[in-house]
Design a protein around this motif. Structure first.
Motif, PDB file in Angstrom:
ATOM      1  N   LYS A 141       0.823  -1.214   0.000  1.00 58.91           N
ATOM      2  CA  LYS A 141       0.000   0.000   0.000  1.00 58.91           C
ATOM      3  C   LYS A 141       0.855   1.262   0.000  1.00 58.91           C
ATOM      4  N   PHE A 142       2.078   1.147   0.497  1.00 53.39           N
ATOM      5  CA  PHE A 142       3.005   2.279   0.561  1.00 53.39           C
ATOM      6  C   PHE A 142       4.277   1.864  -0.183  1.00 53.39           C
ATOM      7  N   ALA A 143       4.177   1.823  -1.499  1.00 55.32           N
ATOM      8  CA  ALA A 143       5.207   1.179  -2.314  1.00 55.32           C
ATOM      9  C   ALA A 143       6.595   1.773  -2.121  1.00 55.32           C
ATOM     10  N   HIS A 144       6.679   3.070  -1.872  1.00 54.64           N
ATOM     11  CA  HIS A 144       7.991   3.712  -1.775  1.00 54.64           C
ATOM     12  C   HIS A 144       8.753   3.336  -0.509  1.00 54.64           C
ATOM     13  N   ILE A 145       8.048   2.781   0.477  1.00 56.95           N
ATOM     14  CA  ILE A 145       8.708   2.484   1.741  1.00 56.95           C
ATOM     15  C   ILE A 145       9.716   1.340   1.598  1.00 56.95           C
TER      16      ILE A 145
END
Length: 260
Positions: free
Chosen positions: A29-33
């Motif tokens: 859901k928070f791909a950049h993490i």
């Protein structure tokens, strides 16, 4: 709660609730993490431990579903893997077999990571990706130390505890973690690094700036993890991480330790 009860709760969280899959879903859901610059650098160093493993005996400590074990096998190692969850061990064996490896090259088994049932001085390398913070850290490190050969390496990536923004994020995402897990505090770092067991202790940190920022940029620029905000955040992060006082505010630490 007793030590044995904690271990049993961890086992149930993985076998019954598949907490590992919940964590994977959250990160999606928070791909950049999982893609910001400092973390990519840290993971490159972690994966450098896969190099030159022909003839080496390696332990994947907390092997989960076998993704790292498969990389180790492909690098030529004889791979042992342990996990508290029987379903994870079964998946790891299946993954190895699907990729053409036989039991001559691997040994995967259910085992309590606090009490390794291997002979002393067996392994050239022990790797772990997010496992020590589920355990009594010093008990686990002492057990690993015994089974490492002199000059053997321990390479572990672990989450850190002290960033207040990440604490808030963890509070609102309880299904992605077990009740008993404890990311590394500044005091924990000192206990491991200053444990007087290691000939060398290379330690890398990341995420003090870009872990919180990447949650935001995942929505602002969902298809562009290589964006100017995270690039600038990486610049600030490298400056801040020179100040040892704040190192435990990072998202992750990578230990690369060599046994005396």
């Amino acid at each position: 709660m007793s030590f044995e009860e904690r271990i049993e709760r961890e086992r149930k969280s993985h076998e019954d609730d598949d907490i590992l899959q919940e964590s994977i879903k959250l990160k999606a859901k928070f791909a950049h993490i999982t893609k910001y610059p400092g973390l990519k650098k840290l993971m490159r160093k972690f994966e450098n431990s896969y190099e030159n493993l022909s003839g080496k005996i390696v332990l994947d400590y907390g092997c989960g579903k076998g993704l790292d074990s498969l990389k180790l096998l492909k690098a030529g190692a004889t791979v042992y893997g342990i996990d508290i969850a029987e379903n994870y061990i079964n998946e790891t064996i299946s993954l190895a077999e699907k990729n053409g490896f036989t039991s001559k090259k691997y040994n995967f088994q259910v085992m309590d990571a606090h009490n390794l049932k291997f002979e002393n001085n067996k392994f050239d390398l022990v790797i772990g990706n997010g496992i020590l913070h589920h355990l009594d850290k010093l008990v686990a490190i002492n057990s690993i130390y015994k089974v490492l050969k002199p000059g053997g390496r321990l390479v572990f990536k672990e989450p850190l505890a002290d960033n207040p923004l990440l604490k808030i994020f963890r509070f609102f995402t309880p299904k992605a973690r077990t009740i008993d897990e404890e990311p590394f505090s500044k005091a924990d770092l000192r206990k491991i690094i200053d444990h007087n067991l290691w000939e060398t202790d290379n330690v890398l940190f990341c995420g003090i700036i870009n872990a919180p920022l990447s949650i935001i940029t995942s929505y602002i620029f969902p298809k562009n993890p290589d964006n100017f905000i995270l690039k600038f955040g990486d610049y600030l992060e490298r400056k801040i991480n020179k100040i040892n006082f704040l190192i435990s505010w990072n998202q992750y630490v990578l230990f690369d330790l060599k046994k005396k």
